[in-house]
Design a protein around this motif. Structure first.
Motif, PDB file in Angstrom:
ATOM      1  N   SER A   1       0.837  -1.194   0.000  1.00  0.00           N
ATOM      2  CA  SER A   1       0.000   0.000   0.000  1.00  0.00           C
ATOM      3  C   SER A   1       0.873   1.245   0.000  1.00  0.00           C
ATOM      4  N   ALA A   2       0.469   2.220  -0.776  1.00  0.00           N
ATOM      5  CA  ALA A   2       1.209   3.475  -0.842  1.00  0.00           C
ATOM      6  C   ALA A   2       0.847   4.350   0.350  1.00  0.00           C
ATOM      7  N   THR A   3       1.841   5.082   0.833  1.00  0.00           N
ATOM      8  CA  THR A   3       1.584   6.022   1.922  1.00  0.00           C
ATOM      9  C   THR A   3       0.987   7.304   1.347  1.00  0.00           C
ATOM     10  N   ASP A   4       0.489   8.148   2.225  1.00  0.00           N
ATOM     11  CA  ASP A   4      -0.064   9.429   1.775  1.00  0.00           C
ATOM     12  C   ASP A   4       1.001  10.277   1.084  1.00  0.00           C
ATOM     13  N   ASP A   5       2.224  10.241   1.576  1.00  0.00           N
ATOM     14  CA  ASP A   5       3.309  10.999   0.957  1.00  0.00           C
ATOM     15  C   ASP A   5       3.622  10.475  -0.443  1.00  0.00           C
ATOM     16  N   GLU A   6       3.609   9.176  -0.620  1.00  0.00           N
ATOM     17  CA  GLU A   6       3.880   8.587  -1.931  1.00  0.00           C
ATOM     18  C   GLU A   6       2.763   8.932  -2.919  1.00  0.00           C
ATOM     19  N   ILE A   7       1.528   8.894  -2.450  1.00  0.00           N
ATOM     20  CA  ILE A   7       0.400   9.254  -3.311  1.00  0.00           C
ATOM     21  C   ILE A   7       0.484  10.721  -3.714  1.00  0.00           C
TER      22      ILE A   7
END
Length: 70
Positions: free
Chosen positions: A14-20
């Motif tokens: 799952s991608a983190t909010d920062d990665e998104i």
């Protein structure tokens, strides 16, 4: 894709909010660059033939009866 270190890699999980947020910023910048590179289609001026054409007569304003000819 090549195996060069600068090439993007797809990882599982799952991608983190920062990665998104980062990928959204990259896509937004790419879209802006692509939109800036697009050139407007040239407006084609009407030809001399098309500019000199005139309607032969006014459009019919009657309801089709012969008594209302203008």
């Amino acid at each position: 894709m090549t195996d060069a270190p600068e090439s993007p890699r797809i990882l599982g999980g799952s991608a983190t909010d920062d990665e998104i947020a980062a990928i959204a910023a990259v896509f937004a910048q790419l879209q802006l660059e692509r939109a800036a590179a697009v050139q407007a289609l040239p407006v084609k001026a009407p030809s001399l033939w098309m500019r000199t054409l005139r309607p032969l007569r006014r459009p019919g304003t009657t309801d089709g009866s012969w008594t209302d000819i203008r």
